[in-house]
Design a protein around this motif. Structure first.
Motif, PDB file in Angstrom:
ATOM      1  N   ALA A  22       0.833  -1.131   0.153  1.00  0.00           N
ATOM      2  CA  ALA A  22       0.030   0.061  -0.091  1.00  0.00           C
ATOM      3  C   ALA A  22       0.736   1.331   0.129  1.00  0.00           C
ATOM      4  O   ALA A  22       0.351   2.312  -0.635  1.00  0.00           O
ATOM      5  N   LEU A  23       2.032   1.239   0.505  1.00  0.00           N
ATOM      6  CA  LEU A  23       3.003   2.319   0.779  1.00  0.00           C
ATOM      7  C   LEU A  23       3.904   2.406  -0.638  1.00  0.00           C
ATOM      8  O   LEU A  23       3.908   3.712  -1.287  1.00  0.00           O
ATOM      9  N   VAL A  24       4.449   1.381  -1.208  1.00  0.00           N
ATOM     10  CA  VAL A  24       5.309   1.450  -2.331  1.00  0.00           C
ATOM     11  C   VAL A  24       4.360   1.606  -3.281  1.00  0.00           C
ATOM     12  O   VAL A  24       5.200   2.370  -4.340  1.00  0.00           O
ATOM     13  N   SER A  25       3.168   1.277  -3.578  1.00  0.00           N
ATOM     14  CA  SER A  25       2.567   1.597  -4.669  1.00  0.00           C
ATOM     15  C   SER A  25       1.909   2.996  -4.970  1.00  0.00           C
ATOM     16  O   SER A  25       1.370   3.489  -5.874  1.00  0.00           O
ATOM     17  N   ASP A  26       1.881   3.608  -3.818  1.00  0.00           N
ATOM     18  CA  ASP A  26       1.578   5.130  -3.809  1.00  0.00           C
ATOM     19  C   ASP A  26       2.588   6.059  -4.206  1.00  0.00           C
ATOM     20  O   ASP A  26       3.810   6.039  -3.565  1.00  0.00           O
ATOM     21  N   ILE A  27       2.695   6.740  -5.347  1.00  0.00           N
ATOM     22  CA  ILE A  27       3.845   7.236  -6.141  1.00  0.00           C
ATOM     23  C   ILE A  27       4.147   8.575  -5.067  1.00  0.00           C
ATOM     24  O   ILE A  27       5.420   8.940  -5.271  1.00  0.00           O
ATOM     25  N   THR A  28       3.394   9.014  -4.138  1.00  0.00           N
ATOM     26  CA  THR A  28       3.630   9.999  -3.235  1.00  0.00           C
ATOM     27  C   THR A  28       4.389   9.837  -2.093  1.00  0.00           C
ATOM     28  O   THR A  28       5.010  10.622  -1.456  1.00  0.00           O
ATOM     29  N   THR A  29       4.412   8.541  -1.815  1.00  0.00           N
ATOM     30  CA  THR A  29       4.987   8.018  -0.551  1.00  0.00           C
ATOM     31  C   THR A  29       6.916   8.395  -0.409  1.00  0.00           C
ATOM     32  O   THR A  29       6.929   8.874   0.479  1.00  0.00           O
TER      33      THR A  29
END
Length: 166
Positions: A22-29
């Protein structure tokens, strides 16, 4: 440059691959952890990660200044791998400026081994122009750039670990 110089690091995260994904696939992380990426947003109607989706990244580096990139998702395997390639100054992805990737491996007993890497490509960029203007310094230029990239990777991985474990 012809060897595809690479920087990478990994960390063990005491969280499930689903939580880490959920974190790595969010480009804003990555923009949350003080690296070069300051912000990112989807382009061309994309609202989330999918193969072929594109996004703009706004970057800043104290030594290199500010710049924007356009990237395209080239590896999308939920809870396993998430990767993107950066478009060159000529507006093409072949060859890319760089290929970035997160890899997730479930660990025995729980948790996730998370690896992030970047491979520098031969696409036209500030780096390729700098090397062309000072070919005798190519190894030093690449070494310095890889050091900057690895520092950002380590910061991102540590930030993701902290978020996923909290």
């Amino acid at each position: 440059m012809a060897d595809g110089p690479k920087a990478e690091a990994e960390v063990r995260v005491a969280a499930s691959p689903a939580q880490v994904w959920a974190l790595v696939s969010d480009i804003t992380t990555p923009s949350r952890f003080g690296g070069e990426l300051q912000e990112a947003e989807w382009l061309e109607g994309a609202t989330g990660p999918a193969l072929g989706a594109t996004f703009v990244g706004r970057n800043r580096n104290e030594k290199l200044g500010s710049w924007e990139t356009v990237s395209r998702i080239c590896d999308y395997r939920p809870e396993r791998a998430f990767g993107w390639e950066v478009r060159s100054a000529q507006g093409t992805f072949e060859p890319p400026v760089a290929r970035w990737r997160f890899e997730l491996e479930p660990e025995e007993g729980g948790g996730t081994r998370l690896r992030q890497s970047v491979t520098i490509g031969q696409g036209a960029s500030y780096l390729t122009r700098t090397i062309e203007s000072r070919p005798e310094q190519e190894e030093e230029i690449i070494r310095l750039r890889l050091g900057m990239l690895e520092e950002g990777i380590r910061s991102t991985l540590d930030g993701i670990r902290r978020l996923a474990e909290s």
